[in-house]
Enzyme design. Structure first.
Site, PDB file in Angstrom:
ATOM      1  N   ASP A  90       0.834  -1.206   0.000  1.00 57.79           N
ATOM      2  CA  ASP A  90       0.000   0.000   0.000  1.00 57.79           C
ATOM      3  C   ASP A  90       0.864   1.249   0.000  1.00 57.79           C
ATOM      4  OD1 ASP A  90       1.019  -0.321   2.516  1.00 57.79           O
ATOM      5  OD2 ASP A  90      -0.836   0.096   3.586  1.00 57.79           O
ATOM      6  N   GLU A  91       2.033   1.166  -0.616  1.00 60.41           N
ATOM      7  CA  GLU A  91       2.969   2.288  -0.623  1.00 60.41           C
ATOM      8  C   GLU A  91       3.077   2.890  -2.024  1.00 60.41           C
ATOM      9  OE1 GLU A  91       6.595   2.642   2.101  1.00 60.41           O
ATOM     10  OE2 GLU A  91       7.465   2.012   0.202  1.00 60.41           O
TER      11      GLU A  91
END
Length: 241
Positions: A90-91
């Protein structure tokens, strides 16, 4: 076939955003352009807060759909000349070329945090996540791509440590904190082997009559270099590692 191979080599399979290899290429180009023009270039890292909870409770299919929706939202929040990449999980990372001043990168970081906080309606669910962002600016906080990415990453983790839903701009003390963290984590393993921990017992009193009602056990670390350390210095790191 060649076009498909090129796309697979430079694009994230889930979101279609540029991947790390493409990000590095755009960043190198942006640094060269900033050097020629005397402008500022911003690098942002953004990590979604509470995303793991969505994966764990609603499943990875919903999590993947959330990432795809978030990729579109983040892309719409920046300029066409900016690069939005997914680094994995989720980066996300951003390259912001042609800025007039460092504060412009901070304004974009604040805008991205606001975009993340807006709820997403997905498959019968209204989903809420937060965001933590780190900012590093060329040439102020790094003169090459590796330094800028590392510093933006450190600033992002500092934002998470402060509770999330905010951005932080890199400063040198974050480097010192990271080095200290790595050193203490290494020394923790030696401390266990060498039995450097001790329990201290703290009495608990009833306020009404000051009678002893119990006690709590608190760990202390007899550090050979730093002296007696309280749990605030090392327990959170021990839990993480």
């Amino acid at each position: 076939a060649e076009a498909r191979i090129m796309r697979l080599a430079t694009r994230d399979a889930l979101t279609g955003l540029p991947n790390r290899a493409a990000l590095m290429d755009r960043l190198r180009q942006g640094i060269r352009a900033a050097q020629r023009a005397g402008t500022v270039l911003g690098v942002l890292f953004l990590d979604l807060d509470r995303f793991k909870w969505i994966n764990d409770t609603l499943g990875h299919d919903v999590g993947d759909a959330m990432l795809q929706a978030m990729a579109q939202r983040l892309s719409a929040a920046v300029r066409d000349s900016d690069t939005v990449a997914r680094l994995g999980g989720d980066e996300f990372a951003f390259v912001l070329p042609g800025l007039n001043r460092a504060e412009d990168a901070e304004a974009i970081a604040a805008k991205l945090i606001a975009a993340v906080l807006h709820p997403i309606a997905l498959r019968g669910h209204t989903l809420h996540v937060g965001g933590s962002s780190g900012v590093a600016v060329f040439p102020h906080q790094g003169h090459n791509e590796d330094a800028l990415l590392r510093h933006a990453d450190l600033a992002m983790y500092h934002a998470k440590e402060l509770g999330g839903n905010q951005y932080q701009v890199f400063s040198e003390h974050m480097n010192a904190r990271a080095v200290e963290r790595m050193t203490i984590e290494t020394e923790l393993r030696v401390a266990i082997e060498e039995d450097q921990f001790a329990l201290h017992y703290q009495p608990q009193l009833r306020l009404a009559d000051q009678a002893l009602s119990g006690m709590e056990a608190l760990v202390r670390w007899n550090h050979p270099r730093l002296g007696l350390l309280g749990p605030a210095r090392f327990i959170a790191l021990a839990e993480d590692s």
